[in-house]
Design a protein around this motif. Structure first.
Motif, PDB file in Angstrom:
ATOM      1  N   LEU A  69      38.794  51.606  45.546  1.00 29.70           N
ATOM      2  CA  LEU A  69      39.384  50.460  44.847  1.00 29.70           C
ATOM      3  C   LEU A  69      38.351  49.643  44.082  1.00 29.70           C
ATOM      4  O   LEU A  69      38.713  48.834  43.226  1.00 29.70           O
ATOM      5  N   ARG A  71      36.516  50.322  41.730  1.00 26.43           N
ATOM      6  CA  ARG A  71      36.445  50.603  40.288  1.00 26.43           C
ATOM      7  C   ARG A  71      37.486  49.828  39.482  1.00 26.43           C
ATOM      8  O   ARG A  71      37.462  49.848  38.267  1.00 26.43           O
ATOM      9  N   TYR A  72      38.388  49.125  40.180  1.00 25.14           N
ATOM     10  CA  TYR A  72      39.432  48.356  39.507  1.00 25.14           C
ATOM     11  C   TYR A  72      39.075  46.879  39.495  1.00 25.14           C
ATOM     12  O   TYR A  72      38.547  46.351  40.465  1.00 25.14           O
ATOM     13  N   ASP A  73      39.425  46.192  38.381  1.00 21.34           N
ATOM     14  CA  ASP A  73      39.197  44.748  38.338  1.00 21.34           C
ATOM     15  C   ASP A  73      40.403  44.039  38.967  1.00 21.34           C
ATOM     16  O   ASP A  73      41.378  44.679  39.371  1.00 21.34           O
ATOM     17  N   GLN A  76      43.849  44.697  37.381  1.00 25.41           N
ATOM     18  CA  GLN A  76      44.342  46.042  37.679  1.00 25.41           C
ATOM     19  C   GLN A  76      44.822  46.135  39.119  1.00 25.41           C
ATOM     20  O   GLN A  76      45.861  46.753  39.395  1.00 25.41           O
ATOM     21  N   LEU A  77      44.080  45.526  40.031  1.00 27.70           N
ATOM     22  CA  LEU A  77      44.507  45.528  41.434  1.00 27.70           C
ATOM     23  C   LEU A  77      45.832  44.793  41.605  1.00 27.70           C
ATOM     24  O   LEU A  77      46.682  45.224  42.394  1.00 27.70           O
ATOM     25  N   THR A  79      48.206  44.642  39.393  1.00 24.02           N
ATOM     26  CA  THR A  79      49.227  45.553  38.879  1.00 24.02           C
ATOM     27  C   THR A  79      49.534  46.653  39.898  1.00 24.02           C
ATOM     28  O   THR A  79      50.702  46.994  40.133  1.00 24.02           O
ATOM     29  N   ILE A  80      48.495  47.196  40.496  1.00 28.97           N
ATOM     30  CA  ILE A  80      48.685  48.233  41.518  1.00 28.97           C
ATOM     31  C   ILE A  80      49.490  47.673  42.687  1.00 28.97           C
ATOM     32  O   ILE A  80      50.429  48.312  43.176  1.00 28.97           O
TER      33      ILE A  80
END
Length: 103
Positions: A69, A71-73, A76-77, A79-80
């Motif tokens: 995880l 690698r996500y900003d 993005q987190l 949204t996930i």
């Protein structure tokens, strides 16, 4: 936690919970003790061996997940997380429609 609380949490019958606790106790993973406040109540407690096994299995899983995880900003987190929550609601709604207890 008491055996009754474990039964409810695991959605098992009291007899099935007792069988599980018996096996875990024989394996040295839990102990039973009387509740000091209520002698009729038996508490089930994880042993140091159980906690060591838990750490051996789950600490690497947590570390690998955190690394994946990383690698996500934050956006993005978010949204996930939104996607996962929506997907869960869909699955729970469909399980309810079919009369399946998703527990």
């Amino acid at each position: 936690m008491s055996a009754g609380e474990l039964s409810a949490a695991l959605k098992l019958s009291p007899a099935a919970t007792t069988t599980v606790i018996d096996r875990l106790e024989r394996a040295g993973l839990v102990t039973r003790s009387r509740d000091a406040a209520n002698r009729r109540r038996v508490l089930v407690t994880a042993t140091d061996s159980a906690r060591a096994a838990e750490a051996q299995v789950y600490l690497p899983v947590g570390a690998a997940g955190a690394e994946a995880l990383s690698r996500y900003d934050e956006d993005q987190l978010a949204t996930i997380l939104d996607f996962l929550q929506a997907a869960r609601q869909v699955q729970e709604g469909q399980a309810a429609r079919l009369g399946v207890d998703g527990g």
